[in-house]
Design a protein around this motif. Sequence first.
Motif, mmCIF file in Angstrom:
data_model
loop_
_atom_site.group_PDB
_atom_site.id
_atom_site.type_symbol
_atom_site.label_atom_id
_atom_site.label_comp_id
_atom_site.label_asym_id
_atom_site.label_seq_id
_atom_site.Cartn_x
_atom_site.Cartn_y
_atom_site.Cartn_z
ATOM 1 N N ASP A 44 0.807 -1.230 0.000
ATOM 2 C CA ASP A 44 0.000 0.000 0.000
ATOM 3 C C ASP A 44 0.832 1.268 0.000
ATOM 4 N N TYR A 169 0.301 2.129 5.493
ATOM 5 C CA TYR A 169 -0.052 3.479 5.072
ATOM 6 C C TYR A 169 -1.559 3.700 5.032
ATOM 7 N N ASN A 170 -2.305 2.692 4.593
ATOM 8 C CA ASN A 170 -3.757 2.859 4.489
ATOM 9 C C ASN A 170 -4.395 3.222 5.826
ATOM 10 N N PHE A 173 -3.665 6.872 6.688
ATOM 11 C CA PHE A 173 -4.403 7.791 5.827
ATOM 12 C C PHE A 173 -5.875 7.865 6.248
ATOM 13 N N GLN A 193 0.823 10.423 -4.165
ATOM 14 C CA GLN A 193 -0.083 9.452 -4.775
ATOM 15 C C GLN A 193 -1.440 9.440 -4.073
ATOM 16 N N TYR A 194 -1.424 9.479 -2.753
ATOM 17 C CA TYR A 194 -2.682 9.495 -2.009
ATOM 18 C C TYR A 194 -3.476 10.773 -2.293
ATOM 19 N N GLN A 197 -5.038 10.486 -5.738
ATOM 20 C CA GLN A 197 -6.115 9.503 -5.824
ATOM 21 C C GLN A 197 -7.343 9.903 -5.003
ATOM 22 N N ASN A 198 -7.210 10.938 -4.181
ATOM 23 C CA ASN A 198 -8.316 11.361 -3.319
ATOM 24 C C ASN A 198 -8.518 12.872 -3.417
#
Length: 275
Positions: A44, A169-170, A173, A193-194, A197-198
Amino acid sequence: MRSTLSRIAAVVTTGALALSLAACGSSSGESGAGKTLRVGTLSDGPPSIYLQNGVFTGYDNELLRDIAKREGFQVEFVGTEFAGLLASVANGKFDVGSSTISTTDARKKTVAFTNGYDVGYTTIVTKKDANLKDAAAFAGKRLGVVQASVQDEFAGKIAGASVVRFPDYNAGFAQLKNGTLDGWVVPKDIGQQYLDQNPAVPLEFGFTQPNKDTPSAFAVAKGNKELLAKLNDGIAKAIADGTVARLHAQFFKQAPLTPELEQGGAGLPVTNPGA
């Protein structure tokens, strides 16, 4: 809470290869043609290390696949949590650790490292307009980290901050999104990246610090000099012919590549104590 993805183990091989790899996974001198190495990695941490359609991929893992083809072995990627990764490499559970591992002096007491294949930044992701742009601003704040990561060590040095540790990481976050954390300490590429993607989540980068003195590298057991040499040979060849630059551009759309890793570059030597 443990991420579902971090419990998934997937097997990916680089195909049949003709060369022999001596002493992989041990220092006993054992060798075998096309030996398969078990690689501990995370699921992740995109774009460096992640699981996509049941296959472990990302910059780190695709580079390792390329090295395997060059050096005559195969790789089997296994999902794990970072906190136990280096110990699992040291005790032989994994032959290689592949997880954007910064080459700190403390970690060199446990494992040996290849030469570096990336440099990056540590950053604290915050809610948008939180105005937390320097280390002092996080006194009294709750900072989420992946347990035993360099970011864990980084956060522990921020005076007055309360560090909350997660297995992946998930999980961190998720806590940042629901407001139970003031900051989430991650490698900047993973944070980017997070955020990408959000887009609906109002987040931004707060305090950021470069970590060029401790480049990312693959971990192997101390004493496994044969494997270490093969990995370093593969890294050098991948730098020389531009493979590192190509893979970096593929996975890191916005981050520049340090000159040492450009095609024909000098590389990022890493010294292991006693080597």
